[in-house]
Design a protein around this motif. Structure first.
Motif: not given
Length: 850
Positions: A799, A791, A618, A845, A842, A783, A795, A823-824, A831, A827
């Motif tokens: 997002y 959560d 990531c 997704f 986390w 997911t 997100v 999304l990256h 995180r 998340v």
């Protein structure tokens, strides 16, 4: 019905069809006319192998039985003939309901035929054949014992010199051989050989049944060879089966069964007397059997697989070209095995059996450096059912311009097939209760549509410029244009002999990366251990919060480290991605397309978490997933055609009846609507009781973005029946296919397990995320397991903020949605909030598509 010349048979069918047309309903001769027509069509099917003839024969003979009054002396004959065609269809397409119905209707035909009747032996013989066929499929020894008993009785009832006695003797031999193979009684096998040898000797050389009798005697001798090892038996098998092949016309489908059997015998001879000539002879038999279109697809597939097995062992006559050609024959047959005419659930069952042959072909192509072919085969052999579903939704614009009438007919069949495939298979209780006359009327209708679809498809391909209409695309046609290229697509092939990655760069260049530390066993173990950790953590429904033990976190971290070392790190090294980037925007984009057990692993979360400063994927790349390259290409190309600004449908279900409550969806919806309002983006919200199936369905086609915060369920037997749970019922993917907007772009599935897939059939991407892409969305956030209710709002808020900022600044390229990068970043926010080692929060997704 025996008519030697095919021309005579065609003329007979024409005459009988005309007789049926001229005989009005209610006329006492109409059943007889239909009986003759059905019998003639069955004969042509046995000669030519055209499935349409068999379907029509079944329909006509069924109607003849229905019209014939009870008590009429001819009714048992019609029932017996109807049972024969049902058994014939089972042998061609493998639908168990046909075989069960055939047993019932032929048993009734025998009961209605008085002892001493001249046709009693024939009807007993046919019942015995159907019972034996059911034994071969199900394995119930009672069926086989009944078949032996019945066929003994048939031979006893038939006087010497009767023209059918050799056939009855041969059938008794088949039953005795089967029992010998099942229970190990050599006496049964000796009796089978004796009676089948007599049957062959009693049959004139010019009799049309002679080749079949010779082939069956060869099977019995081969069985004895396998028991006793006498080469004389095997040489006799080759001699007699070769003669059966010589006596059978090329146009008769049975010839290719005989060739297949002859190939097996040559291969057995090679194992005892190794010579290249025996292997070459076996290969020649197998390849001829594999490539003749009129024979059974099961025989062709097995023969093609036999070719692969022979050539893979590097014999003298083997070559790279022959091996890859054999694999090509195997893959070309997959659409016939996963046939459009089967119910969707049956197609998923069949596709689950075939993944190994796809991975086998890809491994061979990589070994011989045919990398483009390897990618094309991954496309051709995976997501077969989704490909069929999408083919039924193919735009016909060009066909409409040049051939409007044909286009309209084709579209009508496509539309009907989209609905007709969702047929409930008959359960065991249904099979026992059926009369045999209508095993499954809905499935019969669906098969008829599929046969007509193939006919129309052939008509389209006969038109100039449409020769390749809906054929599998070559590698060159699967590549996006340079301007649509976005990072890398990485395929990972898991095979018992080797594991490899194929990296497709935006330039179209394919590079292979060996994964020496990964094996099929290790991949299966990774999936098994990961699934166990998820089960132990009870992440099966969206819940208020996940609590995970330190021990479980450590176990998950170890598994993610194995994914890094065995899979992800070697791939990144090959792409020269070795360092973390300072910000998300500068990270490269990788779209993962894993196969087999890896399809259910979170590769995007791989990393060395035991070291606070260890590498994490990531930090080095933005990850997406795709079920296939063609699905990704379809999404990218579809975006180019869309110009309108987005509007958003937000659906929330905090208290769905009969489901656990999701109070976090209220906060999720509130945050999302505030962001959209601030950005002046039109939004329609359907909350709680407002979110009915009808309301959501009618609103879906008015919005290009959809956000679903609710429960979802996966239907592995028929992925199109996977659904979102709304206030008053289920909204399935099948429903969405009829209602989704043409400009559908992004879907956020804030529901449970929307990208989980099926462990038994990982190649088919049986999950809601892939389904939403098939429905028409270009990018989907989903997911891999259930998410925490607290959560999701975190997100979702991050997002959409990032997505809208990317679009506002023009950072989203052509053919892209920006969803992967948004999304990256989202998340990352979660995180940081829950802690890096809280993987269950986390890591579920994921982004699919463009």
């Amino acid at each position: 019905m025996r008519i030697g010349d095919l021309g005579e048979l065609q003329a007979s069918i024409s005459v009988h069809r005309r007789a049926v047309e001229l005989t009005p309903d209610g006329h006492p001769d109409r059943p007889k006319c239909m009986f003759y027509l059905g019998s003639a069509l069955q004969s042509r099917f046995e000669r030519v192998g055209e499935l349409g003839d068999l379907e029509t024969a079944i329909s006509v003979l069924r109607r003849a039985v229905e019209l014939m009054p009870d008590g009429h002396p001819d009714k048992p004959a019609y029932m017996d003939a109807f049972g024969n065609v049902l058994r014939g269809r089972f042998e061609r397409i493998g639908e168990l309901a046909d075989l069960q119905a055939a047993v019932l209707v032929q048993l009734r035909a025998v009961e209605l035929t008085p002892d001493g009747h001249s046709h009693k032996p024939m009807r007993l013989n046919n019942l015995g054949g159907t019972l034996q066929r059911r034994f071969n499929h199900i394995g119930d020894l009672g069926d086989l014992e009944a078949a032996v008993l019945v066929r003994h009785r048939v031979v006893e009832l038939t006087p010497n010199g009767h023209p059918d006695k050799p056939m009855y003797m041969d059938n008794l031999g088949n039953a005795l051989r089967s029992r010998s193979e099942r229970v190990g009684d050599l006496g049964d096998l000796e009796a089978a050989i004796s009676v089948q040898r007599s049957a062959v000797e009693l049959t004139p050389n010019d009799h049309p049944d002679k080749p079949r009798l010779m082939n069956n005697l060869g099977n019995a001798l081969h069985s004895r060879f396998e028991r006793l090892g006498e080469l004389g038996d095997l040489e006799a098998v080759i001699s007699i089966t070769r003669r059966a092949v010589e006596l059978t016309p090329d146009s008769k489908p049975d010839k290719y069964l005989y060739l297949h059997n002859l190939g097996i015998s040559f291969h057995s001879l090679h194992q005892h007397r190794p010579t290249s000539s025996h292997l070459e002879a076996a290969y020649k038999c197998f390849i001829d059997a594999a490539t003749h279109s009129s024979s059974s697809p099961f025989i062709r597939f097995e023969s093609a697989q036999n070719c692969v097995d022979l050539l893979a062992k590097d014999h003298e006559f083997s070559s790279e070209e022959l091996l890859l050609q054999a694999h090509s024959h195997v893959l070309r047959l997959l659409p016939e095995l996963v046939w459009l005419g089967h119910s969707v659930s049956r197609r998923y069952e069949e596709s689950a059996k075939l993944s190994e042959c796809v991975n086998d072909a890809v491994a061979a192509a990589i070994k011989h450096e045919a990398l483009s072919q390897a990618v094309a085969w991954l496309e051709e052999g995976r997501s077969l059912v989704w490909s069929q579903i999408l083919a039924l939704r193919t735009p016909l614009d060009e066909l409409e311009i040049h051939h409007p009438v044909l286009s309209q007919r084709f579209r009508a069949i496509q539309t009907q097939l989209q609905q007709s495939g969702h047929v409930r298979p008959l359960e065991s209780d249904d099979l026992r209760q059926t009369t045999g006359l209508v095993p499954n009327a809905a499935l019969d209708n669906h098969r008829g549509l599929a046969i007509e679809y193939v006919r129309l498809l052939s008509d389209v391909r006969n038109c100039a410029g449409f020769e390749n209409f809906l054929r599998p695309k070559p590698f060159s046609a699967l590549l996006p244009s340079t301007e649509l290229g976005d990072g890398y697509v990485v395929f990972i092939n898991v095979h018992r002999s080797r594991c490899d990655a194929l990296i497709l760069a935006a330039s179209g260049v394919v590079t292979s990366v060996a994964l020496p530390d990964l094996s099929e066993d290790r991949a299966l173990k990774l999936r098994s251990l990961w699934a166990k950790r998820l089960r132990d953590s009870h992440v099966r429904v969206r819940a208020a919060v996940w609590s995970d033990s330190r021990e479980n976190m450590a176990s998950l971290a170890r598994l993610l480290e194995f994914m890094w070392k065995w899979i992800v790190h070697p791939i990144l090294l090959a792409m020269d991605i070795t360092k973390a980037a300072a910000d998300t925007d500068s990270l490269p984009h990788i779209t993962w397309c894993p196969t087999g057990p890896l399809a259910q692993l979170p590769l995007h979360a791989a990393g060395v978490y035991s070291d606070p400063h260890g590498p994490r994927l990531c930090n080095q790349a933005v990850s997406s997933y795709t079920s296939s390259l063609s699905a990704l290409l379809r999404s990218s190309e579809g975006l180019v055609k869309q110009q309108s600004p987005p509007s958003v449908l937000v659906v929330t279900q905090p208290a769905t009846p009969n489901q656990s409550s999701l109070p976090g969806t209220i906060d999720e919806s509130r945050r999302l609507q505030r962001i959209l309002d601030e950005s002046l983006i039109p939004c329609k919200a359907l909350d709680d009781k407002e979110a009915t199936v009808d309301a959501v369905r009618s609103a879906m086609n008015q919005h290009s973005w959809v956000h679903l915060a609710c429960h979802g369920s996966q239907h592995t037997a028929d992925a199109t029946q996977s659904a979102f749970h709304l206030y008053d019922g289920r909204l399935s993917l099948s429903d969405l296919m009829q209602t989704t907007a043409d400009d559908a772009e992004l879907a956020f599935l804030s529901a449970c397990q929307t990208a989980t897939g099926d462990e038994k059939n990982p190649e088919e991407s049986v999950h809601l995320a892939a389904g939403m892409l098939a429905v028409g969305f270009k990018g989907v956030v989903a997911t891999m397991w259930s998410i925490g209710d607290r959560d999701a709002p975190i997100v979702v808020e991050a997002y959409y903020k990032n997505l809208l900022e990317l679009r506002r600044t023009g950072a989203v390229g052509k053919g892209q949605t920006g969803a992967a990068y948004a999304l990256h970043e989202a998340v990352k926010v979660l995180r940081d909030h829950v802690g890096e080692k809280n993987f269950l929060s986390w890591a579920p997704f994921v982004h699919f598509g463009a």
